[in-house]
Design an enzyme around this catalytic site. Structure first.
Site, PDB file in Angstrom:
ATOM      1  CB  ALA A 122      -0.936  -0.007   1.214  1.00  0.00           C
ATOM      2  CD  GLU A 123       5.158   3.894   3.599  1.00  0.00           C
ATOM      3  OE1 GLU A 123       6.108   4.701   3.651  1.00  0.00           O
ATOM      4  OE2 GLU A 123       4.786   3.236   4.592  1.00  0.00           O
ATOM      5  CB  THR A 124       5.187   0.263  -2.618  1.00  0.00           C
ATOM      6  OG1 THR A 124       6.052  -0.244  -1.585  1.00  0.00           O
ATOM      7  CG2 THR A 124       5.939   0.306  -3.932  1.00  0.00           C
ATOM      8  CB  SER A 170       5.845   5.963  -2.121  1.00  0.00           C
ATOM      9  OG  SER A 170       5.664   5.976  -0.723  1.00  0.00           O
TER      10      SER A 170
END
Length: 124
Positions: A47-49, A52
């Site tokens: 999710a964070e990738t 980002s």
């Protein structure tokens, strides 16, 4: 994305634009917890990738970088195999912060997790 977490977890960008980033990740032994289910931390990493990479679409990458400030994730369905896809869409794009909504789905289109990620924009 050589020598990154993306490579280690076999993440593949399927779509990349200012309004949507979609990244797939196979559920392999590398991303499972000891009970054999998809590890929540791997889901959060996916999710964070996605958020980002979406954030990078909104900055000048020659002079700015994106960093995670905060992320939350609600895990809704357990998985033991298959492929999951994180779909990140922007909720707020500011000069110094961004907020992204991420939905993680499986190959059947079932919702596996929902996440919200706050990103910071920093100078390199």
């Amino acid at each position: 994305m050589h020598n990154t977490l993306m490579e280690a977890l076999q993440m593949k960008v399927k779509e990349q634009a200012k309004s949507l980033v979609a990244i797939e990740m196979p559920i392999t032994g590398t991303v499972k917890q000891p009970m054999g289910f998809l590890h929540g931390g791997a889901t959060v990493a996916l999710a964070e990738t996605a958020a980002s990479i979406g954030g990078m679409e909104h900055v000048d990458t020659s002079s700015q970088a994106i960093v995670g400030i905060e992320i939350n994730c609600n895990h809704l369905k357990a998985k033991k195999d298959g492929v999951i896809t994180a779909k990140a869409t922007p909720l707020h794009i500011g000069k110094r912060t961004m907020v992204w909504n991420i939905q993680v789905e499986d190959e059947e289109g079932d919702l596996i997790a929902i996440s919200r990620c706050t990103l910071g924009v920093i100078n390199k």
